[in-house]
Every structure is written in structure tokens, then in C-alpha cells.
Design a protein around this motif. Structure first.
Motif, PDB file in Angstrom:
ATOM      1  N   GLY A  15       0.805  -1.235   0.000  1.00 48.88           N
ATOM      2  CA  GLY A  15       0.000   0.000   0.000  1.00 48.88           C
ATOM      3  C   GLY A  15       0.831   1.274   0.000  1.00 48.88           C
ATOM      4  O   GLY A  15       0.325   2.350   0.355  1.00 48.88           O
ATOM      5  N   LYS A  16       2.090   1.194  -0.421  1.00 51.12           N
ATOM      6  CA  LYS A  16       2.933   2.399  -0.454  1.00 51.12           C
ATOM      7  C   LYS A  16       2.365   3.441  -1.424  1.00 51.12           C
ATOM      8  O   LYS A  16       2.177   4.609  -1.070  1.00 51.12           O
ATOM      9  CB  LYS A  16       4.377   2.058  -0.886  1.00 51.12           C
ATOM     10  CG  LYS A  16       5.145   1.231   0.123  1.00 51.12           C
ATOM     11  CD  LYS A  16       6.565   0.949  -0.330  1.00 51.12           C
ATOM     12  CE  LYS A  16       6.656   0.057  -1.552  1.00 51.12           C
ATOM     13  NZ  LYS A  16       6.087  -1.295  -1.367  1.00 51.12           N
ATOM     14  N   THR A  17       2.106   3.006  -2.666  1.00 48.45           N
ATOM     15  CA  THR A  17       1.632   3.962  -3.676  1.00 48.45           C
ATOM     16  C   THR A  17       0.241   4.493  -3.306  1.00 48.45           C
ATOM     17  O   THR A  17      -0.006   5.711  -3.390  1.00 48.45           O
ATOM     18  CB  THR A  17       1.613   3.281  -5.065  1.00 48.45           C
ATOM     19  OG1 THR A  17       2.948   2.882  -5.378  1.00 48.45           O
ATOM     20  CG2 THR A  17       1.090   4.217  -6.139  1.00 48.45           C
ATOM     21  N   THR A  18      -0.638   3.602  -2.861  1.00 50.56           N
ATOM     22  CA  THR A  18      -1.988   4.025  -2.460  1.00 50.56           C
ATOM     23  C   THR A  18      -1.895   5.068  -1.338  1.00 50.56           C
ATOM     24  O   THR A  18      -2.610   6.072  -1.338  1.00 50.56           O
ATOM     25  CB  THR A  18      -2.794   2.790  -1.988  1.00 50.56           C
ATOM     26  OG1 THR A  18      -2.742   1.815  -3.040  1.00 50.56           O
ATOM     27  CG2 THR A  18      -4.231   3.140  -1.680  1.00 50.56           C
ATOM     28  N   THR A  19      -0.969   4.830  -0.401  1.00 51.37           N
ATOM     29  CA  THR A  19      -0.798   5.771   0.709  1.00 51.37           C
ATOM     30  C   THR A  19      -0.195   7.088   0.221  1.00 51.37           C
ATOM     31  O   THR A  19      -0.674   8.170   0.596  1.00 51.37           O
ATOM     32  CB  THR A  19       0.092   5.135   1.810  1.00 51.37           C
ATOM     33  OG1 THR A  19      -0.582   3.966   2.297  1.00 51.37           O
ATOM     34  CG2 THR A  19       0.364   6.099   2.944  1.00 51.37           C
TER      35      THR A  19
HETATM   36  N1  LIG Z   1      -6.678  -0.157   1.700  1.00 50.97           N
HETATM   37  C1  LIG Z   1      -6.788  -0.848   0.574  1.00 50.97           C
HETATM   38  N2  LIG Z   1      -7.927  -1.539   0.299  1.00 50.97           N
HETATM   39  C2  LIG Z   1      -8.033  -2.272  -0.832  1.00 50.97           C
HETATM   40  N3  LIG Z   1      -7.069  -2.369  -1.757  1.00 50.97           N
HETATM   41  C3  LIG Z   1      -5.915  -1.705  -1.545  1.00 50.97           C
HETATM   42  C4  LIG Z   1      -5.713  -0.908  -0.372  1.00 50.97           C
HETATM   43  N4  LIG Z   1      -4.466  -0.373  -0.419  1.00 50.97           N
HETATM   44  C5  LIG Z   1      -3.918  -0.812  -1.568  1.00 50.97           C
HETATM   45  N5  LIG Z   1      -4.772  -1.615  -2.236  1.00 50.97           N
HETATM   46  C6  LIG Z   1      -4.513  -2.312  -3.505  1.00 50.97           C
HETATM   47  O1  LIG Z   1      -3.452  -3.231  -3.260  1.00 50.97           O
HETATM   48  C7  LIG Z   1      -2.553  -3.274  -4.361  1.00 50.97           C
HETATM   49  C8  LIG Z   1      -1.139  -2.887  -3.894  1.00 50.97           C
HETATM   50  O2  LIG Z   1      -1.172  -1.544  -3.421  1.00 50.97           O
HETATM   51  P1  LIG Z   1      -0.030  -0.492  -3.782  1.00 50.97           P
HETATM   52  O3  LIG Z   1       0.232  -0.476  -5.244  1.00 50.97           O
HETATM   53  O4  LIG Z   1      -0.393   0.782  -3.129  1.00 50.97           O
HETATM   54  O5  LIG Z   1       1.186  -1.176  -3.031  1.00 50.97           O
HETATM   55  P2  LIG Z   1       2.754  -0.817  -3.137  1.00 50.97           P
HETATM   56  O6  LIG Z   1       3.321  -1.098  -1.786  1.00 50.97           O
HETATM   57  O7  LIG Z   1       2.940   0.525  -3.702  1.00 50.97           O
HETATM   58  O8  LIG Z   1       3.250  -1.920  -4.179  1.00 50.97           O
HETATM   59  P3  LIG Z   1       4.711  -1.948  -4.894  1.00 50.97           P
HETATM   60  O9  LIG Z   1       5.649  -2.443  -3.834  1.00 50.97           O
HETATM   61  O10 LIG Z   1       4.520  -2.939  -6.006  1.00 50.97           O
HETATM   62  O11 LIG Z   1       5.037  -0.581  -5.356  1.00 50.97           O
HETATM   63  C9  LIG Z   1      -3.112  -2.315  -5.402  1.00 50.97           C
HETATM   64  O12 LIG Z   1      -3.878  -3.056  -6.309  1.00 50.97           O
HETATM   65  C10 LIG Z   1      -4.024  -1.381  -4.595  1.00 50.97           C
HETATM   66  O13 LIG Z   1      -5.092  -0.858  -5.369  1.00 50.97           O
END
Ligand SMILES: Nc1ncnc2c1ncn2[C@@H]1O[C@H](COP(=O)(O)OP(=O)(O)OP(=O)(O)O)[C@@H](O)[C@H]1O
Ligand SMILES: [Mg+2]
Length: 273
Positions: A15-19
Motif C-alpha cells: 500500500g505504499k503507492t496508495t498511501t
Molecule cells: N486499503 C486498501 N484496500 C483495498 N485495496 C488496496 C488498499 N491499499 C492498496 N490496495 C490495492 O493493493 C494493491 C497494492 O497496493 P499499492 O500499489 O499501493 O502497493 P505498493 O506497496 O505501492 O506496491 P509496490 O511495492 O509494487 O510498489 C493495489 O492493487 C491497490 O489498489
């Protein structure tokens, strides 16, 4: 001077990018001048904000190569107080080149000097590996926020990042605070969540943020449609939780805030959700 916060954890899909995208958008809703920078060559935060190759003029690649100055890489977004710098890397050759340039840990820090006064917050979306772009981000940061998704190896990744931070602080010879550990994709009353919370609490209790991000489909839908959750579905639990996170982060940093906090806007939005 802007407060620079890295959103980092050496683990994929937590959830890094989502955050990064939703925290930055929520800070902007509170009228904090915010700059989001994509430090991941995968370019996910740009996609989550609706940027495509055609709408990107220049990004970190040109800045790190001294082809353009940092100001030219700044893009306006749908939100008045949110600007964005993409990481426009399109092929393996560019990827190798930017990773080599990122070995100079002061690259981003130097680039940020020219704009630091124009923002209250700079949010850095880091890749899931510590070397290269993530190291560059950490070296430019005042603090790091660690998103943790319940499940295996979350704690290992937190341990690894704490150890690495110790090393980076020595190298850059200044403090980098821990802004907090953020529980993401939280599903109450599951064994995995309970075990993760217990293990994290035993070791890192004082760092765990009050705000918890629930698992919420509006958040994944919003990024699919290229919008932060506050613009895609302001009444969703996901949008409300990131607004609450922004409020918590602002409250950590009231002394240094330049733009006055607009609590009424945020309270209204959180209440609506
Ligand atoms: N709170 C949430 N509820 C539901 N789905 C979520 C939530 N947070 C993130 N996601 C989903 O989970 C997946 C991974 O999230 P995200 O891309 O933010 O992770 P990341 O840590 O940035 O990944 P990476 O390490 O690949 O960059 C995405 O499909 C995103 O839409
Ligand atoms: Mg990501």
C-alpha cells in the motif's frame, strides 16, 4: 521549508503507492501545498493520478540527467494544492541509467532545494527495494512513513527498514525521523490481522499511527480510474481514512506548518463519509 516524507517499506504490494497518492491528495484538500514525487520507475503513482505518457512533459529522468531543471518536471493536478513529479522511465536502458544516477545519494536532495519553500509537504512514493531510488528518497527525507499490510514478513520488512535507516542517517549525517507505522488493508477480526497487530505492537508500539486504513474497494477502484479517493468517492471509508491520516500527520507537524490548517474542510469531509 517543506517537510519531506518518504513512504517506504522493502516489501511489495503493502500500500505504499496508495498511501502516497491518497495522503498527498488529502493534505492538498486541507490546503497544505503538497508535492508528490514518484520515486518508483514503475510509475504507479502517475497512473493512479491519471497521468499517461502523453500528459507528461518531463520527469525525474530528465532532472537526474540534467536535461531540465526540477521546476519543468512539476505537473499540476486536478487538486489546486497538489503538484506531481513523474518518474518517466520507459525502457530498460533508461531504467539502468536512472538507477546508476541514483547511486549519487544527494541527487534528489539537491533537486528539491529549488522548490522546498513553495510547499508544506513533499511526499515520496518509494519502490519496494531499498537500494537506488529508495536510498535517494530516504537521503532527502525528514521522516519516513512505513505502510504495513497484515500478513507474513511485514515485521521483517520493518526491522530491515529500521536497520537501514540507521545506516543512511550515518551516511547523510543528519536525523531522519520515523513518522509512523501505518496499518493498511486492515480487515478486523481475522487471525492474520490479530497476529500482525500483536507482533508489531510488542516491538514498535510507540510508532504505530492512530489511523488505520481499512481494506476498501473504493481505494483500488480510484487508482484504476486514475483519481485519488477523495475525488473518486469522497464518501468511502477509504477516502475518510486517508483524510484522517492527513490530519494526524498535520498534527505531528503543527509547529512547522506554513499554510494554516483548514480543519473545517477535513472535519466536514470525514463526517460525510
Ligand atoms: N486499503 C486498501 N484496500 C483495498 N485495496 C488496496 C488498499 N491499499 C492498496 N490496495 C490495492 O493493493 C494493491 C497494492 O497496493 P499499492 O500499489 O499501493 O502497493 P505498493 O506497496 O505501492 O506496491 P509496490 O511495492 O509494487 O510498489 C493495489 O492493487 C491497490 O489498489
Ligand atoms: Mg508502489
Amino acid at each position: 521549508m517543506a517537510k519531506v516524507i518518504s513512504i517506504a517499506l522493502p516489501k511489495g504490494g503493502v500500500g505504499k503507492t496508495t498511501t502516497a497518492v491518497n495522503l498527498a491528495a488529502s493534505l492538498a484538500v486541507a490546503e497544505q501545498r503538497t508535492l508528490l514525487i514518484d520515486m518508483d520507475t514503475f510509475g504507479a503513482s502517475g497512473i493512479s493520478l491519471g497521468f499517461t505518457g502523453g500528459t507528461i512533459n518531463a520527469g525525474l529522468y530528465e532532472v537526474f540527467n540534467f536535461i531540465t531543471n526540477f521546476t519543468n518536471a512539476i505537473h499540476r493536478t486536478e487538486l489546486k494544492y497538489l503538484d506531481f513529479v513523474p518518474c518517466n522511465v520507459q525502457n530498460l536502458q533508461m531504467e539502468e541509467r536512472i538507477q546508476r544516477l541514483a547511486d549519487d545519494r544527494s541527487m534528489l536532495r539537491n533537486a528539491l532545494r529549488s522548490v522546498s519553500r513553495e510547499y508544506d509537504y513533499v511526499i515520496l512514493d518509494c519502490p519496494p527495494v531499498l537500494r537506488g531510488m529508495c536510498t535517494n528518497a530516504l537521503a532527502a527525507s525528514d521522516s519516513v512513513l512505513m505502510p504495513v499490510k497484515p500478513g507474513h514478513f511485514g515485521l521483517d520488512a520493518v526491522d530491515k527498514l529500521f536497520a537501514y535507516l540507521g545506516y543512511i542517517k550515518e551516511v547523510v549525517k543528519r536525523n531522519i525521523e520515523v513518522e509512523g507505522i501505518l496499518l493498511t488493508m486492515h480487515e478486523p477480526n481475522t487471525r492474520v490481522t490479530d497476529i500482525t497487530m500483536r507482533e508489531l505492537g510488542a516491538k514498535y508500539k510507540k510508532y504505530i499511527l492512530e489511523t488505520i486504513i481499512p481494506k476498501n474497494t473504493a481505494l483500488s477502484e480510484a487508482s484504476f480510474f486514475g483519481k485519488p479517493a477523495v475525488l473518486y468517492s469522497v464518501n468511502s471509508r477509504g477516502a475518510a481514512s486517508y483524510l484522517a491520516l492527513a490530519r494526524e500527520i498535520i498534527s505531528h507537524n503543527v509547529q512547522r506548518a506554513v499554510s494554516p490548517l483548514q480543519p473545517t474542510v477535513m472535519d466536514q469531509l470525514i463526517k460525510q463519509a
